[in-house]
Design a protein around this motif. Structure first.
Motif, PDB file in Angstrom:
ATOM      1  N   HIS A  51      -1.611  10.341  11.004  1.00 26.62           N
ATOM      2  CA  HIS A  51      -2.476   9.635   9.952  1.00 26.62           C
ATOM      3  C   HIS A  51      -2.262   9.957   8.454  1.00 26.62           C
ATOM      4  CE1 HIS A  51      -7.002   8.851   8.557  1.00 26.62           C
ATOM      5  NE2 HIS A  51      -6.018   7.914   8.266  1.00 26.62           N
ATOM      6  N   TRP A  52      -1.399  11.206   8.434  1.00 31.63           N
ATOM      7  CA  TRP A  52      -1.098  11.747   7.159  1.00 31.63           C
ATOM      8  C   TRP A  52       0.319  10.970   6.762  1.00 31.63           C
ATOM      9  CZ3 TRP A  52       3.277  13.846   5.314  1.00 31.63           C
ATOM     10  CH2 TRP A  52       3.477  14.056   4.041  1.00 31.63           C
ATOM     11  N   VAL A  53       0.884  10.691   7.888  1.00 27.01           N
ATOM     12  CA  VAL A  53       2.213  10.270   7.571  1.00 27.01           C
ATOM     13  C   VAL A  53       2.250   8.686   7.135  1.00 27.01           C
ATOM     14  CG1 VAL A  53       4.503   9.357   8.683  1.00 27.01           C
ATOM     15  CG2 VAL A  53       3.732  11.611   8.835  1.00 27.01           C
ATOM     16  N   ILE A  54       1.361   8.085   7.936  1.00 29.63           N
ATOM     17  CA  ILE A  54       1.193   6.630   7.548  1.00 29.63           C
ATOM     18  C   ILE A  54       0.508   6.481   6.166  1.00 29.63           C
ATOM     19  CG2 ILE A  54      -0.848   6.047   8.908  1.00 29.63           C
ATOM     20  CD1 ILE A  54       0.284   3.259   9.733  1.00 29.63           C
ATOM     21  N   SER A  55      -0.381   7.133   6.009  1.00 28.33           N
ATOM     22  CA  SER A  55      -1.134   7.024   4.713  1.00 28.33           C
ATOM     23  C   SER A  55      -0.193   7.342   3.582  1.00 28.33           C
ATOM     24  CB  SER A  55      -2.466   7.903   4.728  1.00 28.33           C
ATOM     25  OG  SER A  55      -3.230   7.897   3.461  1.00 28.33           O
ATOM     26  N   THR A  56       0.596   8.271   3.691  1.00 27.28           N
ATOM     27  CA  THR A  56       1.466   8.732   2.703  1.00 27.28           C
ATOM     28  C   THR A  56       2.593   7.732   2.710  1.00 27.28           C
ATOM     29  OG1 THR A  56       0.948  11.183   3.067  1.00 27.28           O
ATOM     30  CG2 THR A  56       3.118  10.484   1.977  1.00 27.28           C
ATOM     31  N   LEU A  57       2.819   6.997   3.578  1.00 29.51           N
ATOM     32  CA  LEU A  57       4.255   6.060   3.539  1.00 29.51           C
ATOM     33  C   LEU A  57       3.468   4.792   2.929  1.00 29.51           C
ATOM     34  CD1 LEU A  57       6.039   6.430   7.107  1.00 29.51           C
ATOM     35  CD2 LEU A  57       6.987   6.600   4.681  1.00 29.51           C
ATOM     36  N   ILE A  58       2.451   4.345   3.106  1.00 28.44           N
ATOM     37  CA  ILE A  58       1.630   3.384   2.214  1.00 28.44           C
ATOM     38  C   ILE A  58       1.793   3.336   0.950  1.00 28.44           C
ATOM     39  CG2 ILE A  58      -0.241   2.069   1.759  1.00 28.44           C
ATOM     40  CD1 ILE A  58      -1.253   2.566   4.915  1.00 28.44           C
ATOM     41  N   LYS A 110      -6.801   1.043   2.656  1.00 30.79           N
ATOM     42  CA  LYS A 110      -5.691   1.423   1.903  1.00 30.79           C
ATOM     43  C   LYS A 110      -4.642   0.559   1.397  1.00 30.79           C
ATOM     44  CE  LYS A 110      -2.894   5.669   1.297  1.00 30.79           C
ATOM     45  NZ  LYS A 110      -3.603   6.171   0.138  1.00 30.79           N
ATOM     46  N   VAL A 111      -4.279  -0.393   2.427  1.00 28.12           N
ATOM     47  CA  VAL A 111      -3.062  -1.315   2.116  1.00 28.12           C
ATOM     48  C   VAL A 111      -3.762  -2.458   1.271  1.00 28.12           C
ATOM     49  CG1 VAL A 111      -1.824  -3.248   3.468  1.00 28.12           C
ATOM     50  CG2 VAL A 111      -1.901  -0.751   4.474  1.00 28.12           C
ATOM     51  N   ALA A 112      -5.098  -3.043   1.664  1.00 32.55           N
ATOM     52  CA  ALA A 112      -5.595  -3.789   0.614  1.00 32.55           C
ATOM     53  C   ALA A 112      -5.641  -3.492  -0.676  1.00 32.55           C
ATOM     54  CB  ALA A 112      -7.046  -4.055   1.098  1.00 32.55           C
ATOM     55  N   GLN A 113      -5.822  -2.090  -1.030  1.00 30.04           N
ATOM     56  CA  GLN A 113      -5.799  -1.609  -2.174  1.00 30.04           C
ATOM     57  C   GLN A 113      -4.248  -1.696  -3.182  1.00 30.04           C
ATOM     58  OE1 GLN A 113      -7.571   2.293  -1.778  1.00 30.04           O
ATOM     59  NE2 GLN A 113      -9.552   1.229  -1.086  1.00 30.04           N
ATOM     60  N   THR A 114      -3.388  -1.560  -2.240  1.00 25.01           N
ATOM     61  CA  THR A 114      -2.148  -1.884  -3.070  1.00 25.01           C
ATOM     62  C   THR A 114      -1.697  -3.163  -3.378  1.00 25.01           C
ATOM     63  OG1 THR A 114      -0.792  -1.998  -0.819  1.00 25.01           O
ATOM     64  CG2 THR A 114      -1.271   0.012  -1.090  1.00 25.01           C
ATOM     65  N   TYR A 115      -2.372  -4.201  -2.896  1.00 25.22           N
ATOM     66  CA  TYR A 115      -2.319  -5.571  -3.087  1.00 25.22           C
ATOM     67  C   TYR A 115      -3.011  -5.846  -4.568  1.00 25.22           C
ATOM     68  CZ  TYR A 115       0.698  -6.693   0.623  1.00 25.22           C
ATOM     69  OH  TYR A 115       1.643  -6.702   1.615  1.00 25.22           O
ATOM     70  N   SER A 116      -2.691  -5.375  -5.740  1.00 26.93           N
ATOM     71  CA  SER A 116      -3.702  -5.140  -6.851  1.00 26.93           C
ATOM     72  C   SER A 116      -3.034  -5.807  -7.865  1.00 26.93           C
ATOM     73  CB  SER A 116      -3.845  -3.669  -7.269  1.00 26.93           C
ATOM     74  OG  SER A 116      -2.805  -3.171  -7.518  1.00 26.93           O
ATOM     75  N   PHE A 117      -2.396  -6.792  -8.062  1.00 27.63           N
ATOM     76  CA  PHE A 117      -1.996  -7.402  -8.961  1.00 27.63           C
ATOM     77  C   PHE A 117      -2.991  -7.983 -10.023  1.00 27.63           C
ATOM     78  CE2 PHE A 117      -1.255 -11.773 -10.695  1.00 27.63           C
ATOM     79  CZ  PHE A 117      -0.217 -11.539 -11.779  1.00 27.63           C
ATOM     80  N   ASN A 118      -2.946  -7.791 -11.219  1.00 27.00           N
ATOM     81  CA  ASN A 118      -3.871  -8.452 -12.099  1.00 27.00           C
ATOM     82  C   ASN A 118      -5.249  -8.081 -11.877  1.00 27.00           C
ATOM     83  OD1 ASN A 118      -4.979 -10.148 -14.346  1.00 27.00           O
ATOM     84  ND2 ASN A 118      -5.040 -12.271 -13.367  1.00 27.00           N
ATOM     85  N   ASP A 119      -5.595  -6.927 -11.879  1.00 24.45           N
ATOM     86  CA  ASP A 119      -6.747  -6.188 -11.922  1.00 24.45           C
ATOM     87  C   ASP A 119      -7.428  -6.697 -10.301  1.00 24.45           C
ATOM     88  OD1 ASP A 119      -8.996  -4.613 -12.111  1.00 24.45           O
ATOM     89  OD2 ASP A 119     -10.150  -6.360 -13.274  1.00 24.45           O
ATOM     90  N   ASN A 120      -6.519  -6.516  -9.125  1.00 26.83           N
ATOM     91  CA  ASN A 120      -6.989  -6.941  -7.799  1.00 26.83           C
ATOM     92  C   ASN A 120      -7.650  -8.386  -7.770  1.00 26.83           C
ATOM     93  OD1 ASN A 120      -7.029  -3.999  -6.317  1.00 26.83           O
ATOM     94  ND2 ASN A 120      -8.251  -3.441  -8.224  1.00 26.83           N
TER      95      ASN A 120
END
Length: 554
Positions: A474-481, A501-511
């Motif tokens: 869990h730590w590895v995949i979370s850190t890799l994201i 967590k992955v969805a939050q990385t797609y955050s262009f232009n204030d999500n």
């Protein structure tokens, strides 16, 4: 027993009684006993929880599983869930292992098993080279249908690594296979969808009525327009995409294009001897792939992915430390493989295959020590023999074996997308391997080369019965994201525990994309009934922060 959110037992009991009246007592399973969480194998999969559990086997668990018998029952169940404010989690077969299986993101949701009864191949059109399928049709089912009806000499299917999954389910999750038809969503055509209010739509040309259909029949029984599986787009906005990896509708029928038998086939393997040769291999592949000299979806597999199919970790080492470069070289030599192994195929009449092969062989000969093999050259190479089947659309389950790399083997897929460049491949490999080894895990992975991008699938194998092993994975995949997002790499798919967590990385232009997704969700599903939290999209009546999952440190 895990009840749906904000649902007392009496209300849930009333819901179950009514849903039994819709689809029969035999098609409703209440999840209330520990032994219901005992299934742990792909071929006998659990329908009630994630078999490859990361946070404990009773974390992502359904309150009940309901198996409708037809489209009208799906509609009735959806309407009933709206009446009772009970979340519904649809799945086709439940073999989406590595990403959560059949388990719901919101514990206590009612699982909607679309595969148990709705498993018919509704049509195979030879001239149009397509099939129309229900959710329960597996790749093995569709292949067997072609064989049993003497159609294999005319039509092939495209298959992923394992053939037991749903054609419809894999496509709507935007999965991939390995023939020239490997982009499954690209090869779909036309959907029939139950919306979150229970209404029914057909997308594309399916929205145009068939003039010969009987309008007195229920909508799902009416004959479809004859062009439904021939032209994707119809008229007006193209809707199909919003029903992939989404919580906006339940796809109950789908068309899939089949590959016309190419008139000849030859698979091959190229062994790449040095670890650092990955850079040159990817640079060789890019121009060949984009120009379609490489006709299919090829893969570059790390030595341990192939080695794990042929034996577990204990068969190669007594050490509990990550395998060193010297040990990896020894395994490669023992198995007559490279540190990286490239699998591809040639399609078409022999003169075409010969011409393509000469170009491919000459290009890869620029890598010192590269070796070239056809399946007949290594009859005992289990992986090469398996890929020989996969690359011609014959489903197998052989590659289940690599999950047994560790005792009580389970896996997560970390799957970032990148440009097809040697620099990106090496950077992703070095990053993911170092993170794995940081917590004592071996790197196991493969690069899947699309037309203009790479799926890098890192197979994080862990012991699901060891809490410490689960915590490390869990730590590895979370850190890799986080690591990947900092470098501009985004995952195309992920496990239930990492969706937010992955969805939050797609955050262009204030999500902006998430705001759009939530606005569509609110418009189509105002009560938040359908798959709340899937891929990080939470209905307005859920507080997303309350459902956040934070990995423990290691």
């Amino acid at each position: 027993m895990r009840l749906p959110p904000n649902t007392p037992l009496e209300k849930f009991a009333e819901f179950i009684h009514l849903v039994q009246e819709i689809c029969g007592r035999e098609n409703v399973e209440i999840v209330a006993k520990p032994e219901q969480l005992s299934k742990d194998h792909y071929l006998d999969q659990s329908k009630v929880h994630d078999m490859f559990y990361l946070l404990g086997k009773d974390c992502f668990v359904s309150s009940a599983v309901v198996a409708p018998r037809d489209v009208s029952e799906v509609q009735q169940i959806v309407r009933l869930c709206n009446d009772f404010d009970i979340p519904l989690w649809p799945f086709s077969i439940g073999r989406n292992v590595g990403y959560g299986g059949a388990a719901p993101r919101v514990p206590g949701s009612v699982g909607l098993d679309l595969g148990k009864n709705m498993n018919k191949i509704l049509k195979v059109d030879v001239e149009g080279a397509y099939a129309l399928v229900e959710p329960g049709v597996t790749y093995a089912d569709l292949h067997n249908y072609l064989v049993e009806h003497n159609l294999r000499d005319k039509l092939w299917i495209d298959v992923p690594d394992l053939g037991g999954g749903s054609v419809l389910g894999n496509t709507t999750e935007r999965g991939v296979g390995y023939t020239p038809y490997g982009d499954h969503f690209m090869m779909h055509c036309g959907m029939e969808v139950v919306l979150p209010d229970g209404s029914l739509v057909r997308t594309g040309m399916g929205a145009l009525p068939n003039p010969n259909s009987d309008p007195s029949k229920p909508a799902h029984e009416q004959d479809a327009n004859e062009s439904w599986q021939l032209f994707n787009y119809g008229f007006g906005p193209y809707n199909d995409g919003i029903f992939t990896q989404s919580s906006l509708g339940i796809v109950v029928k789908m068309g899939i294009w089949l590959m016309v038998n190419p008139g000849g086939y030859q698979s091959y393997m190229i062994t790449i001897p040095k670890d650092e040769d990955l850079h040159k291999a990817v640079e060789i592949i890019r121009p060949l792939r984009v120009s379609m000299v490489l006709q299919n979806v090829p893969t570059i597999r790390h030595i341990l992915l192939d080695a794990a199919v042929m034996g577990n970790r204990a068969s190669y080492t007594n050490s509990d430390k990550p395998l060193t470069d010297a040990e990896l070289d020894q395994i490669a030599a023992k198995l007559n493989l490279g540190r990286w192994n490239f699998y591809g195929a040639l399609y078409g009449p022999e003169p075409i295959r010969q011409a393509m092969w000469q170009v491919v062989k000459q290009a890869f000969s620029a890598i010192p020590g590269a070796k070239f093999y056809f399946p007949e050259d290594q009859p005992d190479n289990l992986v090469l023999q398996t890929r020989n089947l996969t690359l011609q659309g014959i489903p197998t389950t052989t590659e289940l074996k690599w999950v047994d790399w560790l005792p009580n083997g389970a896996h997560l897929f970390f799957s970032p997308i990148a440009k097809v460049t040697g620099d990106d491949a090496m950077a992703q490999y070095q990053l993911t391997r170092s993170r794995c080894e940081e917590v004592g895990l071996d790197f196991i992975g493969t690069f899947i080369i699309g037309m203009r991008e790479m799926h890098h699938i890192v197979c994080l194998v862990f012991d699901r019965k060891d809490p410490e092993s689960c915590k490390k994975a869990h730590w590895v995949i979370s850190t890799l994201i986080d690591d990947a997002a900092e470098r501009g790499w985004g995952e195309y798919r992920t496990h239930l525990a990492l969706m937010d967590k992955v969805a939050q990385t797609y955050s262009f232009n204030d999500n902006a994309q998430m705001k759009l997704n939530r606005a569509i969700k609110q418009a189509l599903d105002p009560r938040g009934i359908l798959a709340p939290g899937k891929n990080g999209i939470w209905p307005s009546n859920y507080n997303a922060e309350q459902w956040e999952i934070v990995p423990k440190g290691v």
